[in-house]
Motif scaffolding. Structure first.
Motif, PDB file in Angstrom:
ATOM      1  N   SER A  39       0.822  -1.212   0.000  1.00 29.89           N
ATOM      2  CA  SER A  39       0.000   0.000   0.000  1.00 29.89           C
ATOM      3  C   SER A  39       0.854   1.259   0.000  1.00 29.89           C
ATOM      4  N   THR A  40       2.014   1.229   0.671  1.00 29.92           N
ATOM      5  CA  THR A  40       2.882   2.415   0.669  1.00 29.92           C
ATOM      6  C   THR A  40       3.520   2.583  -0.708  1.00 29.92           C
TER       7      THR A  40
ATOM      8  N   ASP B   5       7.510  -4.155   6.511  1.00 28.78           N
ATOM      9  CA  ASP B   5       6.591  -4.511   7.598  1.00 28.78           C
ATOM     10  C   ASP B   5       7.174  -4.117   8.946  1.00 28.78           C
TER      11      ASP B   5
ATOM     12  N   GLY C   6       7.629  -8.722   3.009  1.00 25.66           N
ATOM     13  CA  GLY C   6       6.936  -9.893   2.502  1.00 25.66           C
ATOM     14  C   GLY C   6       5.511 -10.043   3.010  1.00 25.66           C
TER      15      GLY C   6
ATOM     16  N   LYS D 121       6.001   1.213  11.758  1.00 25.77           N
ATOM     17  CA  LYS D 121       6.868   0.127  11.273  1.00 25.77           C
ATOM     18  C   LYS D 121       8.247   0.113  11.955  1.00 25.77           C
TER      19      LYS D 121
HETATM   20  C1  5RP Z   1       5.281  -6.675   0.288  1.00 31.98           C
HETATM   21  C2  5RP Z   1       6.113  -5.912   1.258  1.00 31.98           C
HETATM   22  C3  5RP Z   1       5.609  -4.568   1.684  1.00 31.98           C
HETATM   23  O1  5RP Z   1       6.602  -3.630   1.500  1.00 31.98           O
HETATM   24  C4  5RP Z   1       5.227  -4.628   3.131  1.00 31.98           C
HETATM   25  O2  5RP Z   1       4.323  -5.684   3.340  1.00 31.98           O
HETATM   26  C5  5RP Z   1       4.612  -3.312   3.602  1.00 31.98           C
HETATM   27  O3  5RP Z   1       3.352  -3.173   3.036  1.00 31.98           O
HETATM   28  P1  5RP Z   1       2.466  -1.880   3.242  1.00 31.98           P
HETATM   29  O4  5RP Z   1       3.149  -0.753   2.553  1.00 31.98           O
HETATM   30  O5  5RP Z   1       1.149  -2.233   2.607  1.00 31.98           O
HETATM   31  O6  5RP Z   1       2.332  -1.633   4.729  1.00 31.98           O
HETATM   32  O7  5RP Z   1       7.152  -6.319   1.689  1.00 31.98           O
HETATM   33  O8  5RP Z   1       5.804  -7.961   0.065  1.00 31.98           O
END
Ligand code: 5RP
Length: 218
Positions: A30-31, A84, A95, A121
């Motif tokens: 999403s980011t 994450d 991941g 995060k």
């Molecule tokens: C996907 C990833 C993403 O960077 C991670 O899950 C962060 O996601 P989001 O930006 O939605 O919080 O590693 O495999």
């Protein structure tokens, strides 16, 4: 300010790192989606992008950004992606979207990894977020046993197949005191494709969005 608004602030700040006339490495999640949408506004200044997942590739294409195959590219000045979890040494767990293998490949080629995150995060110690491990399907049970021997509790991500046709085991309860050592140990298990620890190749820059503004760590 919502978490999405923070993600968007970090993502838009990363546009400052994009180099004119280059091919940009683009992450997943999403980011990263906010970054892709921002990149669309400057697409005439870049040659194109390499995507770390099919879903990001589709979003880039929907904006008319030219896509390159990783095998046709030997220089990626900047890779922008979320995480994450990220610690003070800029090692990460990635991941959550199951894309860590392609993310790690693009990151390996990139000269600079710019990580974009909202403040939630940032952690002192990695491991509260279950560690995603991509596994060849026929090795699922054996890899799960090995991960349990390392002290983790692997849980199959139900109904999920990676872009590479594999499975994800999300490993709960790991005590990650030495991220680089654990990354290497898990990668050494036969049947593991890639684990979500990015310690050997961590981020070079963290853009961390807080309610007080975007902080930069290098
Ligand atoms: C996907 C990833 C993403 O960077 C991670 O899950 C962060 O996601 P989001 O930006 O939605 O919080 O590693 O495999």
């Amino acid at each position: 300010m919502t978490q999405d608004e923070l993600k968007q602030q970090a993502a838009l700040r990363a546009l400052d790192y994009v180099i004119d006339g280059s091919i940009v490495g683009v992450g997943t999640g999403s980011t990263a989606n906010f970054f892709i949408d921002g990149l669309a506004g400057m697409k005439d200044r870049i040659v194109g992008a390499v995507a770390s997942s099919e879903v990001s590739a589709r979003r880039l294409a929907s904006h008319g950004i030219r896509l390159f195959d990783m095998n046709d590219v030997d220089d990626i000045p900047v890779y922008v992606d979320g995480a994450d979890e990220i610690n003070g040494g800029l090692a990460m767990i990635k991941g959550g979207g199951g894309a860590q293998t392609r993310e790690k490949i693009v990151a390996a080629v990139a000269r600079k990894f710019v990580c974009i995150c909202d403040a939630s995060k940032r952690v002192e110690r990695l491991g509260r977020f279950p560690l995603p491990v991509e596994v060849i399907p026929m090795a699922r049970a054996q890899v799960a046993r090995e991960l349990a021997r390392l002290g983790g509790r692997p849980v199959l991500r139900e109904g999920f197949i990676t872009d590479n046709g594999n499975l994800i085991l999300d490993v709960h309860g790991l005590s990650i005191t030495d991220p680089a050592a654990l990354e290497a140990t898990i990668d050494g298990i036969v049947g593991v494709v890639t684990n979500g620890l990015f310690a050997k190749r961590g981020a070079d820059v963290l853009l961390l969005a807080t309610p007080g503004g975007v902080q930069t760590f290098e």
